[in-house]
Design a protein around this motif. Sequence first.
Motif, PDB file in Angstrom:
ATOM      1  N   ALA A  28       0.832  -1.212   0.000  1.00 24.97           N
ATOM      2  CA  ALA A  28       0.000   0.000   0.000  1.00 24.97           C
ATOM      3  C   ALA A  28       0.863   1.258   0.000  1.00 24.97           C
ATOM      4  CB  ALA A  28      -0.937  -0.013   1.207  1.00 24.97           C
ATOM      5  N   ILE A  29       1.945   1.239   0.766  1.00 25.15           N
ATOM      6  CA  ILE A  29       2.865   2.388   0.791  1.00 25.15           C
ATOM      7  C   ILE A  29       3.527   2.572  -0.572  1.00 25.15           C
ATOM      8  CG2 ILE A  29       5.022   3.265   1.795  1.00 25.15           C
ATOM      9  CD1 ILE A  29       4.154   1.755   4.416  1.00 25.15           C
ATOM     10  N   ILE A  30       3.962   1.489  -1.180  1.00 24.36           N
ATOM     11  CA  ILE A  30       4.592   1.554  -2.504  1.00 24.36           C
ATOM     12  C   ILE A  30       3.604   2.108  -3.528  1.00 24.36           C
ATOM     13  CG2 ILE A  30       5.500   0.134  -4.399  1.00 24.36           C
ATOM     14  CD1 ILE A  30       6.790  -1.644  -2.144  1.00 24.36           C
ATOM     15  N   CYS A  31       2.353   1.682  -3.476  1.00 21.88           N
ATOM     16  CA  CYS A  31       1.340   2.192  -4.410  1.00 21.88           C
ATOM     17  C   CYS A  31       1.139   3.699  -4.238  1.00 21.88           C
ATOM     18  CB  CYS A  31       0.019   1.451  -4.223  1.00 21.88           C
ATOM     19  SG  CYS A  31       0.012  -0.237  -4.863  1.00 21.88           S
ATOM     20  N   GLU A  32       1.099   4.174  -3.001  1.00 20.53           N
ATOM     21  CA  GLU A  32       0.942   5.612  -2.762  1.00 20.53           C
ATOM     22  C   GLU A  32       2.132   6.400  -3.315  1.00 20.53           C
ATOM     23  OE1 GLU A  32      -1.677   7.431  -1.751  1.00 20.53           O
ATOM     24  OE2 GLU A  32      -2.675   5.492  -1.921  1.00 20.53           O
ATOM     25  N   LYS A  33       3.333   5.888  -3.103  1.00 18.77           N
ATOM     26  CA  LYS A  33       4.526   6.567  -3.631  1.00 18.77           C
ATOM     27  C   LYS A  33       4.514   6.570  -5.149  1.00 18.77           C
ATOM     28  CE  LYS A  33       8.332   6.588  -1.696  1.00 18.77           C
ATOM     29  NZ  LYS A  33       9.560   6.686  -1.003  1.00 18.77           N
ATOM     30  N   LEU A  34       4.060   5.493  -5.736  1.00 17.89           N
ATOM     31  CA  LEU A  34       3.971   5.411  -7.192  1.00 17.89           C
ATOM     32  C   LEU A  34       2.985   6.446  -7.728  1.00 17.89           C
ATOM     33  CD1 LEU A  34       4.704   3.982  -9.825  1.00 17.89           C
ATOM     34  CD2 LEU A  34       2.923   2.297  -9.309  1.00 17.89           C
ATOM     35  N   ARG A  35       1.824   6.556  -7.096  1.00 19.50           N
ATOM     36  CA  ARG A  35       0.822   7.541  -7.519  1.00 19.50           C
ATOM     37  C   ARG A  35       1.332   8.976  -7.437  1.00 19.50           C
ATOM     38  NH1 ARG A  35      -4.795   5.181  -5.082  1.00 19.50           N
ATOM     39  NH2 ARG A  35      -3.543   3.477  -4.369  1.00 19.50           N
ATOM     40  N   GLY A  53       3.369 -13.808  -5.600  1.00 20.27           N
ATOM     41  CA  GLY A  53       3.243 -13.743  -4.148  1.00 20.27           C
ATOM     42  C   GLY A  53       4.324 -12.984  -3.422  1.00 20.27           C
ATOM     43  N   ASP A  54       5.531 -12.878  -4.009  1.00 23.92           N
ATOM     44  CA  ASP A  54       6.617 -12.175  -3.320  1.00 23.92           C
ATOM     45  C   ASP A  54       6.884 -10.790  -3.905  1.00 23.92           C
ATOM     46  OD1 ASP A  54       7.687 -13.075  -5.720  1.00 23.92           O
ATOM     47  OD2 ASP A  54       9.511 -13.899  -4.828  1.00 23.92           O
ATOM     48  N   GLU A  55       5.999 -10.313  -4.774  1.00 24.63           N
ATOM     49  CA  GLU A  55       6.155  -8.996  -5.398  1.00 24.63           C
ATOM     50  C   GLU A  55       5.143  -8.023  -4.800  1.00 24.63           C
ATOM     51  OE1 GLU A  55       7.607 -10.768  -9.720  1.00 24.63           O
ATOM     52  OE2 GLU A  55       5.510 -10.160  -9.469  1.00 24.63           O
ATOM     53  N   PRO A  56       5.432  -6.716  -4.836  1.00 26.63           N
ATOM     54  CA  PRO A  56       4.460  -5.760  -4.317  1.00 26.63           C
ATOM     55  C   PRO A  56       3.098  -5.918  -4.997  1.00 26.63           C
ATOM     56  CG  PRO A  56       6.545  -4.669  -4.738  1.00 26.63           C
ATOM     57  CD  PRO A  56       6.656  -6.062  -5.310  1.00 26.63           C
ATOM     58  N   ASP A  57       2.056  -5.894  -4.192  1.00 29.42           N
ATOM     59  CA  ASP A  57       0.699  -6.018  -4.716  1.00 29.42           C
ATOM     60  C   ASP A  57       0.255  -4.665  -5.261  1.00 29.42           C
ATOM     61  OD1 ASP A  57      -1.892  -6.549  -5.370  1.00 29.42           O
ATOM     62  OD2 ASP A  57      -2.560  -6.955  -3.332  1.00 29.42           O
ATOM     63  N   ILE A  58       0.315  -4.540  -6.569  1.00 29.88           N
ATOM     64  CA  ILE A  58      -0.072  -3.285  -7.226  1.00 29.88           C
ATOM     65  C   ILE A  58      -1.477  -3.378  -7.830  1.00 29.88           C
ATOM     66  CG2 ILE A  58       2.288  -2.533  -7.687  1.00 29.88           C
ATOM     67  CD1 ILE A  58       1.850  -3.592 -10.608  1.00 29.88           C
ATOM     68  N   GLU A  59      -2.163  -4.480  -7.584  1.00 32.06           N
ATOM     69  CA  GLU A  59      -3.491  -4.658  -8.179  1.00 32.06           C
ATOM     70  C   GLU A  59      -4.473  -3.540  -7.854  1.00 32.06           C
ATOM     71  OE1 GLU A  59      -5.060  -8.619  -7.847  1.00 32.06           O
ATOM     72  OE2 GLU A  59      -3.437  -9.429  -9.077  1.00 32.06           O
ATOM     73  N   PRO A  60      -4.411  -2.891  -6.665  1.00 32.91           N
ATOM     74  CA  PRO A  60      -5.347  -1.786  -6.424  1.00 32.91           C
ATOM     75  C   PRO A  60      -5.208  -0.634  -7.430  1.00 32.91           C
ATOM     76  CG  PRO A  60      -4.415  -2.536  -4.359  1.00 32.91           C
ATOM     77  CD  PRO A  60      -3.657  -3.236  -5.456  1.00 32.91           C
ATOM     78  N   LEU A  61      -4.080  -0.526  -8.096  1.00 36.35           N
ATOM     79  CA  LEU A  61      -3.879   0.534  -9.081  1.00 36.35           C
ATOM     80  C   LEU A  61      -4.337   0.140 -10.479  1.00 36.35           C
ATOM     81  CD1 LEU A  61      -0.242   1.679  -8.191  1.00 36.35           C
ATOM     82  CD2 LEU A  61      -2.394   2.737  -7.492  1.00 36.35           C
ATOM     83  N   GLY A 149      10.997   0.395 -11.442  1.00 40.43           N
ATOM     84  CA  GLY A 149      11.121  -0.829 -10.677  1.00 40.43           C
ATOM     85  C   GLY A 149      10.436  -0.674  -9.336  1.00 40.43           C
ATOM     86  N   LEU A 150       9.727  -1.726  -8.909  1.00 42.00           N
ATOM     87  CA  LEU A 150       9.009  -1.696  -7.644  1.00 42.00           C
ATOM     88  C   LEU A 150       9.501  -2.831  -6.758  1.00 42.00           C
ATOM     89  CD1 LEU A 150       5.373  -1.191  -8.987  1.00 42.00           C
ATOM     90  CD2 LEU A 150       6.982   0.556  -8.226  1.00 42.00           C
ATOM     91  N   CYS A 151       9.811  -2.505  -5.499  1.00 43.43           N
ATOM     92  CA  CYS A 151      10.261  -3.541  -4.575  1.00 43.43           C
ATOM     93  C   CYS A 151      10.137  -3.055  -3.141  1.00 43.43           C
ATOM     94  CB  CYS A 151      11.686  -3.969  -4.882  1.00 43.43           C
ATOM     95  SG  CYS A 151      12.918  -2.744  -4.464  1.00 43.43           S
ATOM     96  N   TYR A 152      10.392  -3.960  -2.219  1.00 43.30           N
ATOM     97  CA  TYR A 152      10.385  -3.648  -0.798  1.00 43.30           C
ATOM     98  C   TYR A 152      11.748  -3.105  -0.383  1.00 43.30           C
ATOM     99  CZ  TYR A 152       6.325  -6.635  -1.228  1.00 43.30           C
ATOM    100  OH  TYR A 152       5.136  -7.180  -1.637  1.00 43.30           O
ATOM    101  N   ASP A 153      11.766  -2.309   0.686  1.00 46.20           N
ATOM    102  CA  ASP A 153      13.004  -1.693   1.174  1.00 46.20           C
ATOM    103  C   ASP A 153      14.151  -2.683   1.347  1.00 46.20           C
ATOM    104  OD1 ASP A 153      12.013   0.887   1.310  1.00 46.20           O
ATOM    105  OD2 ASP A 153      11.581   0.798   3.459  1.00 46.20           O
ATOM    106  N   ASP A 154      13.848  -3.850   1.908  1.00 44.37           N
ATOM    107  CA  ASP A 154      14.931  -4.792   2.177  1.00 44.37           C
ATOM    108  C   ASP A 154      15.480  -5.457   0.914  1.00 44.37           C
ATOM    109  OD1 ASP A 154      12.584  -6.247   1.891  1.00 44.37           O
ATOM    110  OD2 ASP A 154      13.011  -7.625   3.525  1.00 44.37           O
ATOM    111  N   LEU A 155      14.925  -5.121  -0.238  1.00 48.32           N
ATOM    112  CA  LEU A 155      15.425  -5.638  -1.510  1.00 48.32           C
ATOM    113  C   LEU A 155      16.242  -4.597  -2.274  1.00 48.32           C
ATOM    114  CD1 LEU A 155      12.291  -7.657  -2.668  1.00 48.32           C
ATOM    115  CD2 LEU A 155      14.233  -8.431  -1.302  1.00 48.32           C
ATOM    116  N   THR A 176      10.294   3.371   1.672  1.00 52.30           N
ATOM    117  CA  THR A 176      10.823   4.581   2.295  1.00 52.30           C
ATOM    118  C   THR A 176      11.719   5.403   1.384  1.00 52.30           C
ATOM    119  OG1 THR A 176      12.698   3.402   3.238  1.00 52.30           O
ATOM    120  CG2 THR A 176      10.727   3.566   4.608  1.00 52.30           C
ATOM    121  N   ALA A 177      11.929   4.955   0.149  1.00 53.00           N
ATOM    122  CA  ALA A 177      12.833   5.700  -0.733  1.00 53.00           C
ATOM    123  C   ALA A 177      12.419   5.547  -2.188  1.00 53.00           C
ATOM    124  CB  ALA A 177      14.275   5.222  -0.551  1.00 53.00           C
ATOM    125  N   THR A 178      12.735   6.561  -2.955  1.00 52.80           N
ATOM    126  CA  THR A 178      12.571   6.537  -4.399  1.00 52.80           C
ATOM    127  C   THR A 178      13.905   6.927  -4.984  1.00 52.80           C
ATOM    128  OG1 THR A 178      10.236   7.137  -4.252  1.00 52.80           O
ATOM    129  CG2 THR A 178      11.330   7.502  -6.377  1.00 52.80           C
TER     130      THR A 178
END
Length: 184
Positions: A28-35, A53-61, A149-155, A176-178
């Motif tokens: 959800a945070i990644i989607c907001e930053k993307l928007r 399953g291990d990728e950010p869920d961008i389906e709401p967008l 590219g979209l990913c989680y912070d720890d990646l 937390t970063a772009t």
Amino acid sequence: MEINAAKMELRARMRAAFDNDARAEDSAIICEKLRALPEWQAAKMVMAFAPMGDEPDIEPLLCKTRATALPRWAGDGYEPAKITNLTEDICPGRFGVREPASGCSSLDWSEIDVMLIPGLAFDAEGNRIGRGGGFYDRFLANVQVVKVGLCYDDLILQKIPNEPHDVPMDIVVAQTATYQGAIK
């Protein structure tokens, strides 16, 4: 260590590090930053991906905030195909990845403004490591599109091993970063 061996080791390490418990909140945070990206706001057609399953869920967008295309296997590579409904337009495709059904219209690559790209890991320079098939690198080498590219912070890693055929991202978005790469 040879670069292919380094990539294989990195893929295994990234898969092992995935934390499914935080996926929904982090996505959800990644989607907001993307928007919030100007490139997203200016886009008319976005090519996304059907998240595994291990990728950010961008389906709401998808199909709600921008016209959406997904990659569809077309014989010897992928093509963009327009979707309008996530439940009706997507079916299991090649390699088990969900993709647009055969009834969805094919698009020309020139119609895509922004392309969202998953990866097992990225670095701040836009380098990515995918699942190892090279599919994204092959079609990105021949298209002019803003690559996000979209990913989680720890990646986000210090450095991703790369080769001349690897195509870097213009932007990488995590919780937390772009990171801005080649876009000036």
